[in-house]
Scaffold this motif. Structure first.
Motif, mmCIF file in Angstrom:
data_model
loop_
_atom_site.group_PDB
_atom_site.id
_atom_site.type_symbol
_atom_site.label_atom_id
_atom_site.label_comp_id
_atom_site.label_asym_id
_atom_site.label_seq_id
_atom_site.Cartn_x
_atom_site.Cartn_y
_atom_site.Cartn_z
ATOM 1 N N ALA A 265 0.837 -1.209 0.000
ATOM 2 C CA ALA A 265 0.000 0.000 0.000
ATOM 3 C C ALA A 265 0.870 1.256 0.000
ATOM 4 O O ALA A 265 0.578 2.215 -0.715
ATOM 5 C CB ALA A 265 -0.930 -0.004 1.204
ATOM 6 N N THR A 266 1.936 1.250 0.796
ATOM 7 C CA THR A 266 2.816 2.432 0.817
ATOM 8 C C THR A 266 3.550 2.585 -0.507
ATOM 9 O O THR A 266 3.780 3.707 -0.962
ATOM 10 C CB THR A 266 3.831 2.352 1.979
ATOM 11 N N GLN A 267 3.889 1.465 -1.156
ATOM 12 C CA GLN A 267 4.581 1.532 -2.440
ATOM 13 C C GLN A 267 3.652 2.015 -3.549
ATOM 14 O O GLN A 267 4.101 2.612 -4.531
ATOM 15 C CB GLN A 267 5.157 0.162 -2.807
ATOM 16 N N GLN A 268 2.368 1.793 -3.390
ATOM 17 C CA GLN A 268 1.423 2.194 -4.429
ATOM 18 C C GLN A 268 1.294 3.709 -4.549
ATOM 19 O O GLN A 268 0.919 4.207 -5.601
ATOM 20 C CB GLN A 268 0.060 1.565 -4.179
ATOM 21 N N VAL A 269 1.622 4.424 -3.479
ATOM 22 C CA VAL A 269 1.557 5.893 -3.559
ATOM 23 C C VAL A 269 2.492 6.381 -4.656
ATOM 24 O O VAL A 269 2.152 7.295 -5.417
ATOM 25 C CB VAL A 269 1.912 6.540 -2.195
ATOM 26 N N ALA A 270 3.664 5.778 -4.761
ATOM 27 C CA ALA A 270 4.624 6.194 -5.779
ATOM 28 C C ALA A 270 4.114 5.928 -7.189
ATOM 29 O O ALA A 270 4.527 6.602 -8.131
ATOM 30 C CB ALA A 270 5.957 5.474 -5.562
ATOM 31 N N ALA B 16 -0.724 10.917 -11.870
ATOM 32 C CA ALA B 16 -0.340 12.280 -11.492
ATOM 33 C C ALA B 16 -1.495 13.052 -10.854
ATOM 34 O O ALA B 16 -1.307 13.720 -9.825
ATOM 35 C CB ALA B 16 0.194 13.035 -12.707
ATOM 36 N N ASN B 17 -2.696 12.959 -11.395
ATOM 37 C CA ASN B 17 -3.829 13.720 -10.839
ATOM 38 C C ASN B 17 -4.175 13.254 -9.423
ATOM 39 O O ASN B 17 -4.539 14.050 -8.567
ATOM 40 C CB ASN B 17 -5.038 13.654 -11.769
ATOM 41 N N GLU B 18 -4.053 11.937 -9.147
ATOM 42 C CA GLU B 18 -4.327 11.433 -7.804
ATOM 43 C C GLU B 18 -3.231 11.859 -6.823
ATOM 44 O O GLU B 18 -3.513 12.176 -5.666
ATOM 45 C CB GLU B 18 -4.463 9.909 -7.817
ATOM 46 N N LYS B 19 -1.979 11.861 -7.286
ATOM 47 C CA LYS B 19 -0.884 12.328 -6.428
ATOM 48 C C LYS B 19 -1.074 13.801 -6.087
ATOM 49 O O LYS B 19 -0.892 14.207 -4.940
ATOM 50 C CB LYS B 19 0.470 12.147 -7.127
ATOM 51 N N GLU B 20 -1.412 14.606 -7.092
ATOM 52 C CA GLU B 20 -1.631 16.043 -6.844
ATOM 53 C C GLU B 20 -2.713 16.236 -5.791
ATOM 54 O O GLU B 20 -2.558 17.041 -4.869
ATOM 55 C CB GLU B 20 -2.001 16.764 -8.138
ATOM 56 N N ALA B 21 -3.821 15.521 -5.939
ATOM 57 C CA ALA B 21 -4.923 15.641 -4.978
ATOM 58 C C ALA B 21 -4.461 15.204 -3.580
ATOM 59 O O ALA B 21 -4.779 15.850 -2.576
ATOM 60 C CB ALA B 21 -6.118 14.804 -5.431
ATOM 61 N N GLN C 183 -2.735 16.693 1.914
ATOM 62 C CA GLN C 183 -1.737 16.609 2.982
ATOM 63 C C GLN C 183 -1.299 18.016 3.408
ATOM 64 O O GLN C 183 -1.158 18.288 4.604
ATOM 65 C CB GLN C 183 -0.506 15.797 2.543
ATOM 66 N N LEU C 184 -1.092 18.895 2.443
ATOM 67 C CA LEU C 184 -0.677 20.265 2.777
ATOM 68 C C LEU C 184 -1.785 21.009 3.522
ATOM 69 O O LEU C 184 -1.518 21.677 4.526
ATOM 70 C CB LEU C 184 -0.266 21.025 1.513
ATOM 71 N N LEU D 71 5.249 17.777 -10.387
ATOM 72 C CA LEU D 71 3.939 18.108 -9.824
ATOM 73 C C LEU D 71 4.017 19.243 -8.802
ATOM 74 O O LEU D 71 3.005 19.876 -8.484
ATOM 75 C CB LEU D 71 3.345 16.881 -9.116
ATOM 76 N N ALA D 72 5.189 19.468 -8.257
ATOM 77 C CA ALA D 72 5.363 20.333 -7.101
ATOM 78 C C ALA D 72 4.846 21.755 -7.334
ATOM 79 O O ALA D 72 4.099 22.294 -6.505
ATOM 80 C CB ALA D 72 6.829 20.372 -6.687
#
Length: 193
Positions: free
Chosen positions: A90-95, A99-104, A109-110, A129-130
């Motif tokens: 599950a933690t590896q799946q974040v990587a 891109a759109n899901e990571k941005e969200a 988180q911020l 993405l930053a």
């Protein structure tokens, strides 16, 4: 002499009879003692057999108990390894999120963890993405979050820095800090418990 011989014969006969009586009594007593010894030996053998059976039953129960304990231990270890694997995956799946899901995820988180003046460290693979993530959050909240000049050596997530204080929001660190909750969720999903 005849009379003396008759007396001697009589004494000898009495002695022989007496010896015969003693031998018969000794044989009888010996038979009684042997019968008693046989009964006692049989009782001892029976008792020893009973005790041996009891000890065998105790040993069998103990062996069964130890085998059941070992089986539970092996099953628990296997379950724990499976849960650990699920959490690691599950933690590896974040990587590998799109891109759109990571941005969200990073915006969320911020918004949940930043105060508005932090420097944000992204992984080298998430640097593209930053800028968009920081602009969106800064615009929405009126904050002044800055991009760290150096990329992080982690696979995904972000790290917030404000002076000497760091808030690590990478999946690996979050998984360690939320381990008990994640174990419960993984166990429920895998085993229904």
């Amino acid at each position: 002499m005849l009379g003396l011989e008759a007396i001697l014969n009589r004494i000898t006969q009495d002695a022989d009879d007496r010896v015969q009586d003693i031998v018969e009594q000794a044989d009888s007593r010996c038979a009684e003692l042997l019968a008693t010894a046989d009964r006692e030996a049989a009782a001892i053998v029976e008792e020893a057999g009973r005790k041996a059976n009891e000890q065998a039953e105790v040993l069998l129960r103990r062996s069964d108990s130890l085998a059941a304990l070992e089986t539970r231990k092996i099953a628990l270890t296997a379950r724990q390894e499976l849960i650990d694997e699920v959490i690691t995956r599950a933690t590896q799946q974040v990587a590998s999120l799109p891109a759109n899901e990571k941005e969200a995820l990073y915006r969320r988180q911020l918004l949940e963890n930043a105060r508005g003046q932090e420097t944000v460290v992204f992984s080298s693979r998430d640097l593209p993405l930053a800028k968009g993530v920081l602009e969106a959050v800064n615009t929405r909240m009126g904050w002044n979050l800055k991009l760290a000049p150096d990329a992080g050596s982690f696979s995904g997530g972000i790290i917030l820095r404000q002076g000497p204080i760091e808030t690590n929001l990478t999946p690996e660190v979050l998984a360690r800090s939320l381990r008990s909750e994640l174990v419960g969720l993984a166990a429920k999903a895998l085993f229904g418990t």
